[in-house]
Design a protein around this motif. Structure first.
Motif, PDB file in Angstrom:
ATOM      1  N   PRO A  31       0.896  -1.261   0.065  1.00 50.96           N
ATOM      2  CA  PRO A  31      -0.103  -0.098  -0.024  1.00 50.96           C
ATOM      3  C   PRO A  31       0.722   1.419   0.036  1.00 50.96           C
ATOM      4  O   PRO A  31       0.325   2.048  -0.712  1.00 50.96           O
ATOM      5  CB  PRO A  31      -0.657  -0.107   1.292  1.00 50.96           C
ATOM      6  N   TYR A  32       2.000   1.343   0.825  1.00 50.87           N
ATOM      7  CA  TYR A  32       2.991   2.459   0.894  1.00 50.87           C
ATOM      8  C   TYR A  32       3.331   2.887  -0.673  1.00 50.87           C
ATOM      9  O   TYR A  32       3.508   3.940  -0.996  1.00 50.87           O
ATOM     10  CB  TYR A  32       3.834   2.114   1.863  1.00 50.87           C
ATOM     11  N   ILE A  33       3.817   1.842  -1.344  1.00 50.49           N
ATOM     12  CA  ILE A  33       4.091   2.183  -2.647  1.00 50.49           C
ATOM     13  C   ILE A  33       3.134   2.558  -3.509  1.00 50.49           C
ATOM     14  O   ILE A  33       3.318   3.459  -4.662  1.00 50.49           O
ATOM     15  CB  ILE A  33       4.709   0.647  -3.387  1.00 50.49           C
ATOM     16  N   TRP A  34       1.856   1.897  -3.319  1.00 43.88           N
ATOM     17  CA  TRP A  34       0.741   2.612  -4.218  1.00 43.88           C
ATOM     18  C   TRP A  34       0.562   4.064  -3.858  1.00 43.88           C
ATOM     19  O   TRP A  34       0.537   4.914  -4.827  1.00 43.88           O
ATOM     20  CB  TRP A  34      -0.230   1.544  -3.976  1.00 43.88           C
ATOM     21  N   ASP A  35       0.586   4.403  -2.804  1.00 47.77           N
ATOM     22  CA  ASP A  35       0.285   5.645  -2.207  1.00 47.77           C
ATOM     23  C   ASP A  35       1.412   6.733  -2.839  1.00 47.77           C
ATOM     24  O   ASP A  35       1.094   7.648  -3.124  1.00 47.77           O
ATOM     25  CB  ASP A  35       0.476   5.789  -0.731  1.00 47.77           C
ATOM     26  N   SER A  36       2.788   6.139  -2.816  1.00 53.87           N
ATOM     27  CA  SER A  36       3.832   7.004  -3.387  1.00 53.87           C
ATOM     28  C   SER A  36       3.754   7.197  -4.745  1.00 53.87           C
ATOM     29  O   SER A  36       3.834   8.327  -5.389  1.00 53.87           O
ATOM     30  CB  SER A  36       5.030   6.278  -3.034  1.00 53.87           C
ATOM     31  N   LEU A  37       3.335   6.033  -5.399  1.00 55.06           N
ATOM     32  CA  LEU A  37       2.910   6.236  -7.124  1.00 55.06           C
ATOM     33  C   LEU A  37       1.915   7.238  -7.294  1.00 55.06           C
ATOM     34  O   LEU A  37       2.047   7.968  -7.916  1.00 55.06           O
ATOM     35  CB  LEU A  37       2.649   4.986  -7.637  1.00 55.06           C
ATOM     36  N   LYS A  38       0.706   7.299  -6.436  1.00 53.28           N
ATOM     37  CA  LYS A  38      -0.462   8.291  -6.700  1.00 53.28           C
ATOM     38  C   LYS A  38       0.330   9.531  -6.376  1.00 53.28           C
ATOM     39  O   LYS A  38      -0.336  10.385  -7.144  1.00 53.28           O
ATOM     40  CB  LYS A  38      -1.470   7.672  -5.678  1.00 53.28           C
ATOM     41  N   GLU A  39       0.998   9.720  -5.505  1.00 49.58           N
ATOM     42  CA  GLU A  39       1.588  11.044  -5.240  1.00 49.58           C
ATOM     43  C   GLU A  39       2.367  11.542  -6.300  1.00 49.58           C
ATOM     44  O   GLU A  39       2.017  12.906  -6.495  1.00 49.58           O
ATOM     45  CB  GLU A  39       2.221  11.006  -3.810  1.00 49.58           C
ATOM     46  N   ILE A  40       3.266  10.892  -6.864  1.00 54.14           N
ATOM     47  CA  ILE A  40       3.927  11.085  -7.840  1.00 54.14           C
ATOM     48  C   ILE A  40       3.117  11.482  -9.082  1.00 54.14           C
ATOM     49  O   ILE A  40       3.324  12.468  -9.806  1.00 54.14           O
ATOM     50  CB  ILE A  40       5.175  10.046  -8.240  1.00 54.14           C
ATOM     51  N   CYS A  41       1.968  10.750  -9.401  1.00 52.87           N
ATOM     52  CA  CYS A  41       1.103  11.025 -10.512  1.00 52.87           C
ATOM     53  C   CYS A  41       0.282  12.224 -10.375  1.00 52.87           C
ATOM     54  O   CYS A  41       0.523  13.266 -11.144  1.00 52.87           O
ATOM     55  CB  CYS A  41       0.113   9.978 -10.543  1.00 52.87           C
ATOM     56  N   GLU A  42       0.018  12.717  -9.167  1.00 48.48           N
ATOM     57  CA  GLU A  42      -0.620  13.774  -8.857  1.00 48.48           C
ATOM     58  C   GLU A  42       0.263  15.125  -8.928  1.00 48.48           C
ATOM     59  O   GLU A  42       0.077  16.019  -9.715  1.00 48.48           O
ATOM     60  CB  GLU A  42      -1.179  14.034  -7.435  1.00 48.48           C
ATOM     61  N   ARG A  43       1.694  14.882  -8.483  1.00 51.71           N
ATOM     62  CA  ARG A  43       2.520  15.965  -8.513  1.00 51.71           C
ATOM     63  C   ARG A  43       2.871  16.126 -10.131  1.00 51.71           C
ATOM     64  O   ARG A  43       3.032  17.480 -10.565  1.00 51.71           O
ATOM     65  CB  ARG A  43       3.975  15.799  -7.950  1.00 51.71           C
ATOM     66  N   GLU A  44       3.008  15.106 -10.749  1.00 51.26           N
ATOM     67  CA  GLU A  44       3.438  15.255 -12.426  1.00 51.26           C
ATOM     68  C   GLU A  44       2.072  15.526 -13.414  1.00 51.26           C
ATOM     69  O   GLU A  44       2.591  15.668 -14.416  1.00 51.26           O
ATOM     70  CB  GLU A  44       4.024  14.012 -12.704  1.00 51.26           C
ATOM     71  N   ARG A  45       0.891  15.397 -12.615  1.00 54.81           N
ATOM     72  CA  ARG A  45      -0.466  15.553 -13.504  1.00 54.81           C
ATOM     73  C   ARG A  45      -0.397  14.538 -14.397  1.00 54.81           C
ATOM     74  O   ARG A  45      -0.621  15.105 -15.677  1.00 54.81           O
ATOM     75  CB  ARG A  45      -0.431  17.066 -14.075  1.00 54.81           C
ATOM     76  N   LEU A  46      -0.032  13.239 -14.126  1.00 52.73           N
ATOM     77  CA  LEU A  46      -0.125  12.259 -15.285  1.00 52.73           C
ATOM     78  C   LEU A  46      -0.949  11.111 -14.699  1.00 52.73           C
ATOM     79  O   LEU A  46      -1.141  10.935 -13.139  1.00 52.73           O
ATOM     80  CB  LEU A  46       1.263  11.584 -15.474  1.00 52.73           C
ATOM     81  N   THR A  47      -1.512  10.283 -15.395  1.00 51.47           N
ATOM     82  CA  THR A  47      -2.288   9.395 -14.860  1.00 51.47           C
ATOM     83  C   THR A  47      -1.492   7.991 -14.311  1.00 51.47           C
ATOM     84  O   THR A  47      -0.222   7.862 -14.720  1.00 51.47           O
ATOM     85  CB  THR A  47      -3.512   8.794 -15.755  1.00 51.47           C
ATOM     86  N   LEU A  48      -2.003   7.044 -13.468  1.00 50.94           N
ATOM     87  CA  LEU A  48      -1.313   5.989 -13.072  1.00 50.94           C
ATOM     88  C   LEU A  48      -0.918   5.230 -14.313  1.00 50.94           C
ATOM     89  O   LEU A  48       0.296   4.633 -14.365  1.00 50.94           O
ATOM     90  CB  LEU A  48      -2.093   5.012 -12.322  1.00 50.94           C
ATOM     91  N   ASN A  49      -1.774   5.117 -15.518  1.00 49.22           N
ATOM     92  CA  ASN A  49      -1.428   4.149 -16.450  1.00 49.22           C
ATOM     93  C   ASN A  49      -0.343   4.968 -17.288  1.00 49.22           C
ATOM     94  O   ASN A  49       0.476   4.055 -17.847  1.00 49.22           O
ATOM     95  CB  ASN A  49      -2.916   4.159 -17.460  1.00 49.22           C
ATOM     96  N   GLU A  50      -0.550   6.155 -17.325  1.00 53.15           N
ATOM     97  CA  GLU A  50       0.709   6.997 -18.216  1.00 53.15           C
ATOM     98  C   GLU A  50       2.173   6.948 -17.379  1.00 53.15           C
ATOM     99  O   GLU A  50       3.139   6.429 -18.235  1.00 53.15           O
ATOM    100  CB  GLU A  50       0.310   8.432 -18.076  1.00 53.15           C
ATOM    101  N   ILE A  51       2.203   6.689 -16.366  1.00 56.21           N
ATOM    102  CA  ILE A  51       3.501   6.588 -15.620  1.00 56.21           C
ATOM    103  C   ILE A  51       3.967   5.067 -15.799  1.00 56.21           C
ATOM    104  O   ILE A  51       5.049   5.087 -16.006  1.00 56.21           O
ATOM    105  CB  ILE A  51       3.477   6.912 -14.133  1.00 56.21           C
ATOM    106  N   CYS A  52       2.920   4.337 -15.561  1.00 56.37           N
ATOM    107  CA  CYS A  52       3.442   2.752 -15.813  1.00 56.37           C
ATOM    108  C   CYS A  52       4.003   2.462 -17.172  1.00 56.37           C
ATOM    109  O   CYS A  52       4.741   1.781 -17.431  1.00 56.37           O
ATOM    110  CB  CYS A  52       2.075   1.868 -15.345  1.00 56.37           C
ATOM    111  N   THR A  53       3.188   3.424 -18.017  1.00 57.48           N
ATOM    112  CA  THR A  53       3.523   2.791 -19.537  1.00 57.48           C
ATOM    113  C   THR A  53       4.800   3.595 -19.800  1.00 57.48           C
ATOM    114  O   THR A  53       5.765   2.767 -20.748  1.00 57.48           O
ATOM    115  CB  THR A  53       2.431   3.512 -20.451  1.00 57.48           C
ATOM    116  N   GLN A  54       5.165   4.705 -19.239  1.00 61.86           N
ATOM    117  CA  GLN A  54       6.562   5.132 -19.389  1.00 61.86           C
ATOM    118  C   GLN A  54       7.687   4.298 -18.795  1.00 61.86           C
ATOM    119  O   GLN A  54       8.625   4.018 -19.152  1.00 61.86           O
ATOM    120  CB  GLN A  54       6.816   6.685 -18.978  1.00 61.86           C
ATOM    121  N   ILE A  55       7.268   3.959 -17.729  1.00 58.45           N
ATOM    122  CA  ILE A  55       8.292   2.847 -16.963  1.00 58.45           C
ATOM    123  C   ILE A  55       8.486   1.751 -17.820  1.00 58.45           C
ATOM    124  O   ILE A  55       9.592   1.179 -17.912  1.00 58.45           O
ATOM    125  CB  ILE A  55       7.857   2.742 -15.620  1.00 58.45           C
ATOM    126  N   ASP A  56       7.465   1.021 -18.234  1.00 57.25           N
ATOM    127  CA  ASP A  56       7.315  -0.086 -19.088  1.00 57.25           C
ATOM    128  C   ASP A  56       8.258   0.030 -20.422  1.00 57.25           C
ATOM    129  O   ASP A  56       8.804  -0.772 -20.751  1.00 57.25           O
ATOM    130  CB  ASP A  56       5.840  -0.593 -19.328  1.00 57.25           C
TER     131      ASP A  56
END
Length: 106
Positions: A31-56
């Motif tokens: 859960p802490y990892i999910w929370d951190s990833l959500k915070e990054i998405c909010e800061r960067e104004r990107l969706t979870l899917n967009e960030i995961c796609t970039q990492i992938d």
């Protein structure tokens, strides 16, 4: 730190579905990892899917879940090194963290 317990079995993992490059996949992370990833998405104004796609798109043969964890650490370490986050829109922290954590193959 929510959800880090779990006793002898190890930490609690939460399974969520995301779309990576248009395909649906499941990721199991703390859960802490999910929370951190959500915070990054909010800061960067990107969706979870967009960030995961970039990492992938950068991870090569590495496991996606492991690559996401490394990205999160890299993102926050980069932010600390830059003495904080930019408050106005997407920052160079995202690009730097992606480059450090999951560099593009040459």
């Amino acid at each position: 730190m929510a959800g880090t317990g779990g006793g002898k079995e190890g930490p609690i993992l939460v399974c969520r579905n995301v779309k990576v490059s248009g395909r649906r996949t499941s990721l199991r992370m703390e859960p802490y990892i999910w929370d951190s990833l959500k915070e990054i998405c909010e800061r960067e104004r990107l969706t979870l899917n967009e960030i995961c796609t970039q990492i992938d798109g950068r991870r090569g043969e590495a496991n996606l879940t492991a690559s996401i964890r490394v990205f999160i650490v890299s993102y926050y370490r980069t932010a600390i090194g830059n003495r904080g986050f930019a408050e106005d829109g997407p920052s160079p922290i995202l690009r730097r963290a992606l480059d450090d954590a999951v560099p593009l193959e040459d």
